[in-house]
Each structure stands twice: as structure tokens, then as C-alpha cells.
Design a protein around this motif. Sequence first.
Motif, mmCIF file in Angstrom:
data_model
loop_
_atom_site.group_PDB
_atom_site.id
_atom_site.type_symbol
_atom_site.label_atom_id
_atom_site.label_comp_id
_atom_site.label_asym_id
_atom_site.label_seq_id
_atom_site.Cartn_x
_atom_site.Cartn_y
_atom_site.Cartn_z
ATOM 1 N N ASN A 80 6.428 35.554 25.066
ATOM 2 C CA ASN A 80 5.423 34.560 25.441
ATOM 3 C C ASN A 80 4.322 35.132 26.323
ATOM 4 O O ASN A 80 3.630 34.380 27.007
ATOM 5 C CB ASN A 80 6.106 33.367 26.111
ATOM 6 C CG ASN A 80 6.818 32.479 25.107
ATOM 7 O OD1 ASN A 80 6.202 31.614 24.496
ATOM 8 N ND2 ASN A 80 8.104 32.710 24.914
ATOM 9 N N GLY A 81 4.167 36.455 26.311
ATOM 10 C CA GLY A 81 2.993 37.073 26.903
ATOM 11 C C GLY A 81 3.188 37.835 28.191
ATOM 12 O O GLY A 81 2.252 38.472 28.675
ATOM 13 N N MET A 131 1.637 32.539 30.846
ATOM 14 C CA MET A 131 0.426 32.176 30.097
ATOM 15 C C MET A 131 0.152 30.687 30.204
ATOM 16 O O MET A 131 -1.013 30.261 30.224
ATOM 17 C CB MET A 131 0.565 32.600 28.634
ATOM 18 C CG MET A 131 -0.755 32.540 27.874
ATOM 19 S SD MET A 131 -1.981 33.718 28.516
ATOM 20 C CE MET A 131 -3.477 32.718 28.439
ATOM 21 N N LEU A 179 -2.450 41.193 24.777
ATOM 22 C CA LEU A 179 -2.197 39.864 24.219
ATOM 23 C C LEU A 179 -3.364 39.433 23.356
ATOM 24 O O LEU A 179 -4.528 39.668 23.700
ATOM 25 C CB LEU A 179 -2.039 38.816 25.320
ATOM 26 C CG LEU A 179 -0.997 38.993 26.408
ATOM 27 C CD1 LEU A 179 -0.942 37.727 27.253
ATOM 28 C CD2 LEU A 179 0.349 39.302 25.812
ATOM 29 N N VAL A 211 -4.702 35.788 22.223
ATOM 30 C CA VAL A 211 -4.508 34.355 22.446
ATOM 31 C C VAL A 211 -5.584 33.591 21.694
ATOM 32 O O VAL A 211 -6.667 34.108 21.394
ATOM 33 C CB VAL A 211 -4.537 33.994 23.950
ATOM 34 C CG1 VAL A 211 -3.431 34.720 24.703
ATOM 35 C CG2 VAL A 211 -5.891 34.294 24.574
ATOM 36 N N GLU A 214 -3.464 29.831 23.731
ATOM 37 C CA GLU A 214 -2.073 29.863 23.280
ATOM 38 C C GLU A 214 -1.765 31.265 22.771
ATOM 39 O O GLU A 214 -2.574 31.874 22.061
ATOM 40 C CB GLU A 214 -1.846 28.848 22.156
ATOM 41 C CG GLU A 214 -2.115 27.399 22.547
ATOM 42 C CD GLU A 214 -0.994 26.791 23.357
ATOM 43 O OE1 GLU A 214 0.073 27.438 23.462
ATOM 44 O OE2 GLU A 214 -1.169 25.671 23.878
ATOM 45 N N VAL A 215 -0.591 31.777 23.122
ATOM 46 C CA VAL A 215 -0.212 33.135 22.716
ATOM 47 C C VAL A 215 -0.038 33.199 21.201
ATOM 48 O O VAL A 215 0.678 32.389 20.604
ATOM 49 C CB VAL A 215 1.093 33.568 23.415
ATOM 50 C CG1 VAL A 215 1.574 34.915 22.862
ATOM 51 C CG2 VAL A 215 0.880 33.672 24.917
ATOM 52 N N GLU A 216 -0.713 34.171 20.574
ATOM 53 C CA GLU A 216 -0.590 34.378 19.134
ATOM 54 C C GLU A 216 0.125 35.682 18.800
ATOM 55 O O GLU A 216 0.860 35.756 17.829
ATOM 56 C CB GLU A 216 -1.979 34.367 18.483
ATOM 57 C CG GLU A 216 -2.666 33.001 18.570
ATOM 58 C CD GLU A 216 -3.996 32.970 17.854
ATOM 59 O OE1 GLU A 216 -4.617 34.057 17.696
ATOM 60 O OE2 GLU A 216 -4.431 31.873 17.455
ATOM 61 N N VAL A 259 1.736 39.493 20.802
ATOM 62 C CA VAL A 259 2.002 40.267 22.019
ATOM 63 C C VAL A 259 2.303 41.712 21.634
ATOM 64 O O VAL A 259 3.148 41.970 20.764
ATOM 65 C CB VAL A 259 3.205 39.685 22.802
ATOM 66 C CG1 VAL A 259 3.450 40.487 24.084
ATOM 67 C CG2 VAL A 259 3.003 38.210 23.115
#
Length: 389
Positions: A84-85, A325, A370, A372, A377-379, A381
Motif C-alpha cells: 500500500n505504498g 498513503m 509509487l 498513484v 490512490e496507490v496503483e 509500488v
Amino acid sequence: MLVEVLRGRAVVGSQVWDDAVVAWESEHLTYVGPPRPGDPDIRQAGYILPGLIDLHCHGGGGESFPDATMRDEVAAAAMYHRQNGTTVLSAATSTMEFGRMEFVLGLLAQACEEDLIEGIEIEGPFLSRERCGSQNANYLLAPDPACAELLLDAAGGYAWAMAVAPELEGAADLVECLARRGVLPAWAHTNADSTIARRMNDLACTLLADHGKAPLDYPVVDHLFNAMREMNHRAPGPVMEYMAAARLNRATVEIIADGVHVSNELVRDVVEILGPDSIALVTDAMAAAGMPDGTYELGGLLVHVTNGVARLRGGNLAGGTRFLMDIVRNVVAYGVDLATAVEMATRTPARVLGRTDVGELREGMRADVLLVSPELEVERVYRRGRIVA
């Protein structure tokens, strides 16, 4: 040799570049700058950011660092944050029976050796009974350098900070011990008044500078505002002293900017007063991070999560349930510009850890990157140049 090239809006240093190229070979960034002939024409829709760095995390994905009994539980929590980053994670303990804390620190040291986490903060047991929050009061101890040495030894050299309530008898001797070992005092769970807070912070700065072994010459303040005496205009407590110290580069303050632990408006004000160099955004995440509401464990205590808010049965907040994040996104939503928010989750915590290889997009740095979305929003990593599954 694997070569990766990304193009799009990127947070570089203290700025957002509208059209940047970030490239790396193997584990290190080889180019960060404007587009070159032959670079991709297609730009990412969102933003390219450096990997995030969380200084203060108790777990996630249903697993708790303080309550872990085996390596795989530590790995599961660490990987959940990584996906999740958060590409650099420091695990935090919690106050428990002393032998249990030594065991957990051994597990966390093993996780550091395996590159699952990259540091340890020893939180507990030298904390205020009046401000223990979600720490188990049954196992709190008076500051004791001999006990601290045992905990530091159990951490195998990976502990960068130890939490201390500065008003407790013996705190000065403990700070001397930490400075000698190259470990930062982290003011936490404290009922100190303003006089004690200032005097002990000044002492810590002197001792850290004299010994010269720690990554910084000044302490850290754990989760500013939380689990410490409240501000009052006639009895200000420690908060304003720590903010004043941070303004003078004599402290770094952590803030849990999740909209629950501290009001969003107050976080914005503190950022405007201090600037990003003195603030590290942290999650204080516990096992419920990224998980549904329910009952979880933190340091042997049951924590009930309702609507994403973690509390002990008595009502005390008991850690966070967000990823770093999420916190960056929340801060931006309340008026902090993106580059400033990212700096507080990357460059500032990297400096606290004494790391010069992570924390920003710059040639030669570790390829922690990252991608995002425009909504942050995390896309995707990348860590050490490889995509995190």
C-alpha cells in the motif's frame, strides 16, 4: 539489466514537476529530469512519488508486531503496508511483560535482517501511568538504563529510538544511556509540564551532540498531541515546547493525521507553522489497518474497531487503521499542497532514520517509487526497483 522508465507528473524535492521522467536500472534511480529523446510519449495519468517511510507502525493486515509469535506474522504485516505504498517501515513495540518485549524485539531484529522492515522504535515500558493511553499500565517501569540496555541488545542494533516520558524519575540517566548507544529519545505518553519538557529536550540535544552517535542531534516527539498533557493557556504542557523546539530544529514531531487522532484543521495549522522539515507523518497503525471492523489485539490488550476507529474498551484510542498513503491523501484534502505532504512522509522521516539512500526521487537513490492515481490512490509500488506484488 532491467531498465524501467516512467513519465508524468512527479514530486521531486519540494516541487511537483508537470512532466518528468524517472528511470532506474536494477535497484537505483539513474535519471530524474525532463523528458529526453527516446523517452516514452505516454504519460502516467496520476503522479510519480518516492516510496513512503513510516516511522511508527504497530502492525496491519490483521497482524500485530507487539503480539507476534513468529516471523511470518511480522512479514505479513510488513508486506501489507509495503503493498500500500510504504517502502520503508519502522516497527514499534508496545508495553508488555519485559521478557515478552525482549522476545518481540528479537523477532523484529530478524525481520530487519531479512529486509522486511528497516528499523525499530521501542515504545514502552518507560512511560507515564497517567498518559499510558493504549499501553498496558500493568507493565510500565520507571526509567532504568540497565533495563534499557537489555531491550536495545534484544533489538540487535536495529532500534533507532526509544520512547521516554521525560518527567519520570531516572529519565535523564536513561537519555544519557540512549545517547551513548546512538539511539534517539522519543518523547511519548507524557504528563510533563512545559518546564520539564523544555529542560529535558535541551538536555537530550546536548547529550546527543556530545556523543555524536545518533542519526540526529535532537529527539523525536511521538504522535504530537496524543497521549500527552493537553494544551491550556495557563498550563500549556509539553505540546508548545515541542513545537517550539521543532521550529528551531531541536526536535522532529510525529503527527497521526488520519482525521481521528488530531483534527484535520489543527494538522494543517501545525504544518503552516513548522513547515515539512520538522514533521513526520505516521500511521501508528495496528493490526486492523486495512481490515474490516472487529476485535483485534495490541500489546496483549483487546482493541475494538468501529467505523474504522480503534479503541480500548474504556474508550482510549488504540492506534490507527490507515496506511501512510491514506494519511498523505487526507492531509492534501485539507489544504496542504501535495509536495509538502509527500515530504513529511518521505524526506523528513528518512532524515530521522539517518538515511540518505531513500526519501526522494533523485539520481543514485534507491528505486522506491509509487504510481498513484489523480485521486492519490496507490496503483503500483516499486521497491528496490522491483514491483511489489
